[in-house]
Each structure stands twice: as structure tokens, then as C-alpha cells.
Design a protein around this motif. Sequence first.
Motif, PDB file in Angstrom:
ATOM      1  N   SER A  56       0.802  -1.224   0.000  1.00 23.38           N
ATOM      2  CA  SER A  56       0.000   0.000   0.000  1.00 23.38           C
ATOM      3  C   SER A  56       0.837   1.277   0.000  1.00 23.38           C
ATOM      4  CB  SER A  56      -0.916   0.008   1.226  1.00 23.38           C
ATOM      5  OG  SER A  56      -0.157   0.090   2.422  1.00 23.38           O
ATOM      6  N   THR A  57       2.172   1.157  -0.015  1.00 26.76           N
ATOM      7  CA  THR A  57       3.026   2.345   0.028  1.00 26.76           C
ATOM      8  C   THR A  57       2.787   3.291  -1.143  1.00 26.76           C
ATOM      9  OG1 THR A  57       4.715   1.125   1.253  1.00 26.76           O
ATOM     10  CG2 THR A  57       5.409   3.146   0.150  1.00 26.76           C
ATOM     11  N   PRO A  62      -1.989  13.549  -0.822  1.00 26.73           N
ATOM     12  CA  PRO A  62      -1.213  14.790  -0.678  1.00 26.73           C
ATOM     13  C   PRO A  62      -0.606  14.981   0.711  1.00 26.73           C
ATOM     14  CG  PRO A  62      -3.264  15.213  -1.861  1.00 26.73           C
ATOM     15  CD  PRO A  62      -3.349  13.812  -1.345  1.00 26.73           C
ATOM     16  N   THR A  63      -1.370  14.705   1.752  1.00 23.38           N
ATOM     17  CA  THR A  63      -0.861  14.945   3.098  1.00 23.38           C
ATOM     18  C   THR A  63       0.296  14.022   3.425  1.00 23.38           C
ATOM     19  OG1 THR A  63      -3.048  15.664   3.818  1.00 23.38           O
ATOM     20  CG2 THR A  63      -1.490  15.039   5.537  1.00 23.38           C
ATOM     21  N   ALA A  64       0.146  12.722   3.141  1.00 26.99           N
ATOM     22  CA  ALA A  64       1.218  11.773   3.419  1.00 26.99           C
ATOM     23  C   ALA A  64       2.443  12.068   2.562  1.00 26.99           C
ATOM     24  CB  ALA A  64       0.729  10.352   3.171  1.00 26.99           C
ATOM     25  N   ARG A  65       2.223  12.447   1.315  1.00 23.43           N
ATOM     26  CA  ARG A  65       3.354  12.759   0.441  1.00 23.43           C
ATOM     27  C   ARG A  65       4.088  13.997   0.945  1.00 23.43           C
ATOM     28  NH1 ARG A  65       5.127  11.816  -4.781  1.00 23.43           N
ATOM     29  NH2 ARG A  65       6.293  13.560  -5.691  1.00 23.43           N
ATOM     30  N   ALA A  66       3.355  15.032   1.347  1.00 19.69           N
ATOM     31  CA  ALA A  66       3.992  16.256   1.836  1.00 19.69           C
ATOM     32  C   ALA A  66       4.821  15.982   3.088  1.00 19.69           C
ATOM     33  CB  ALA A  66       2.928  17.319   2.115  1.00 19.69           C
ATOM     34  N   LEU A 126     -12.861   7.687   2.675  1.00 21.26           N
ATOM     35  CA  LEU A 126     -11.779   8.272   3.464  1.00 21.26           C
ATOM     36  C   LEU A 126     -10.880   9.149   2.593  1.00 21.26           C
ATOM     37  CD1 LEU A 126     -10.774   5.224   5.695  1.00 21.26           C
ATOM     38  CD2 LEU A 126     -12.046   7.255   6.390  1.00 21.26           C
ATOM     39  N   GLU A 127     -10.603   8.697   1.377  1.00 15.96           N
ATOM     40  CA  GLU A 127      -9.759   9.490   0.485  1.00 15.96           C
ATOM     41  C   GLU A 127     -10.454  10.778   0.072  1.00 15.96           C
ATOM     42  OE1 GLU A 127      -8.816   6.808  -2.622  1.00 15.96           O
ATOM     43  OE2 GLU A 127      -7.409   5.620  -1.426  1.00 15.96           O
ATOM     44  N   TRP A 128     -11.766  10.741  -0.074  1.00 22.03           N
ATOM     45  CA  TRP A 128     -12.501  11.982  -0.374  1.00 22.03           C
ATOM     46  C   TRP A 128     -12.408  12.963   0.791  1.00 22.03           C
ATOM     47  CZ3 TRP A 128     -17.413   9.188  -2.549  1.00 22.03           C
ATOM     48  CH2 TRP A 128     -17.165   8.805  -3.874  1.00 22.03           C
ATOM     49  N   GLY A 129     -12.264  12.443   2.010  1.00 23.90           N
ATOM     50  CA  GLY A 129     -12.135  13.314   3.167  1.00 23.90           C
ATOM     51  C   GLY A 129     -10.853  14.106   3.178  1.00 23.90           C
ATOM     52  N   GLY A 180      -7.240  10.499   4.115  1.00 23.50           N
ATOM     53  CA  GLY A 180      -6.878   9.885   2.843  1.00 23.50           C
ATOM     54  C   GLY A 180      -5.784   8.852   3.003  1.00 23.50           C
ATOM     55  N   GLY A 181      -4.798   9.147   3.883  1.00 21.49           N
ATOM     56  CA  GLY A 181      -3.761   8.157   4.151  1.00 21.49           C
ATOM     57  C   GLY A 181      -4.327   6.901   4.787  1.00 21.49           C
ATOM     58  N   ALA A 182      -5.291   7.078   5.700  1.00 22.48           N
ATOM     59  CA  ALA A 182      -5.947   5.909   6.289  1.00 22.48           C
ATOM     60  C   ALA A 182      -6.692   5.111   5.228  1.00 22.48           C
ATOM     61  CB  ALA A 182      -6.899   6.355   7.396  1.00 22.48           C
TER      62      ALA A 182
END
Length: 309
Positions: free
Chosen positions: A41-42, A49-53, A238-241, A246-248
Motif C-alpha cells: 500500500s506504500t 497529498p498529506t502523506a506525500r507532503a 476516506l480518500e474523499w475526506g 486519505g492516508g488511512a
Amino acid sequence: MSVHLHRGTSLLVAGLALLALAFVGWTLESTILSPTALARSTPALLAQPTARAATVRSVERGITASLPAIAPETAQAVAEATVDDPGFRTALAAGIVAVRDRVVRGTPPDHLGTPRAVDASPDTPDDPARFTLDPTATTAAVHAAAARLASEGRPVDALATAVIGPVGIPGDAVPDLHEQFRALQVVLRVAGYLGLVLVVLGFATTRRRGRALGRIARWAFFTGAATFLAYRALPQLLEWGGGWWGGAGALVRAGDAMTTPALILVLAGGLGMLVARTWERRERLHALAAVPVGGSTRRGRERPWHPVV
């Protein structure tokens, strides 16, 4: 007879409830708590966006620690390119699995317990132990990213041979919940075995086997449908949130492997409901056929019924 039927129904309902609890635990253990599923899932996690940032900022701090004089925009550009490098993503997947091992298994952040692809040694003796990505893989990914940017005419020559600082999180920021998970795992295992025994006993002790089969079939159908929605529709919600939701969702999407068992349960449950309906109808007809049609005299002889004229 009613007490007998009620007892069998109670055993069946209790067993199905315990089986549902054990099934939920098994799906979680096979998906978002599975090292293989987490590593897979990586890419989906980095697509958020949040996890990538957050990952880019961590790599950027490692670059700045090695080259304090580097321009911020250059460090950010190299960090962005590094996150897209396959070698870095492999190291990040190993780091995520190491964090999972810390939470679920209690693996300490040191060389004795972490996977080979993870360097969790402290920066200095005074620093706390860290869950750090493999420095060799991280440095190689930064060099590859710098080479790609250099081919585009950007001034990143200083990063061609630089050793990148550690990229990771302190070990004390990751909770150790292995005792709680182990106790929960034992409880779920016992619930599964006990639930199976209760279902068998409930089915065996009731006289209305068709109705009992219908309960089991409905359990299978709705459990499979809920599992399918949980690992298909829930990640999208969750990703729409956005944000860390989105990471979850990306981590929950690791449960795609549950799609096949869920569909099998739905199909088996639907077929079982059809069989149970036919079985229950036959049981009802058999019970009605056993009821006497006429009344009886005082001597016990049956007397046919005649309309009053």
C-alpha cells in the motif's frame, strides 16, 4: 418443545455473533496489520497529498542536515524527485513495516529487532533510538534524483556525492501495543472456535433446521456484503475526506485481498437462503400434514367434520 427450539436458536445466534467478531479480527490481521499488505500500500499512501507532503519534508530535512547551505527550493525539488524513486519507496515500505512491528510485536528500534532494510540507530549516544529508513537506499535515491534534475539543467551538483542525514521518526513516538494485540488475538481466536461450536450445537439441537440454515445463510450474506463495502467503498470515502483520512483510506485499500472471500460469502449466503426457504417450506407442510383433520369422540375415535345445515 418450545424451550428446546428457543435453546437451539439462542446457541445459534450467540455462535454467529462470536464468529462475526472473529471474522472482523481476521480481516484486519490479514490486511492493514499484514506486513505484505502494508508494503504493497506504500504507492497508494504516497499518492495522498498529506502523506506525500510529510514524506517530502522528512527527506528535505535529511538533505538540509547534510548540506546546510543548500537553497530551500533546491532541497525541496530534490526531495520531491526522491520520493518518486523506486528505491526510496522500497525503503519507505520497509520502514512502515518496522513501525508496524513495533506497534504489533513490540520490536525495539535497534539493529537486533528491526529488518535489515531499516537503520534504527540513534544519531548520537544522547539521541533517542529512531525508526530510520535505510541510509544507503535513501542516499542512492537522492543521488539518482539529483542526477535527473541535473540533466534538466538545475544546479544540484553538491548532492552528487553528499551523504544524506537520517530520514525517520523517533522510536519513542511509536507506541508499543504488542501485549494488548496479543491478548486481543487470543480473545478473537477463542471467540472463533467457541462460535463455531455454538453454531454446530445450535443447528443440531433445533428441530427447525430450515430456519437455522436461513440464519446462517443471512449471516454469510450480510457479513460478506459488509466486508466488500468496508474494503471497497470505505477507502474511497476516506480518500474523499482528504488529509490523513486519505492516508488511512490508502492503508485500508490494502484489504483488496478480502474482495474474493467477501464475494464467496455473498454467493454462498444467497444460495443458502434459497435452499433454506425451500427446506423451511417443506418443514411447514410436513408439520401441517401431521395435524389431525377431524375432531374425536369421547372414546378416542376420530369423527369427520360436517357443516351445519
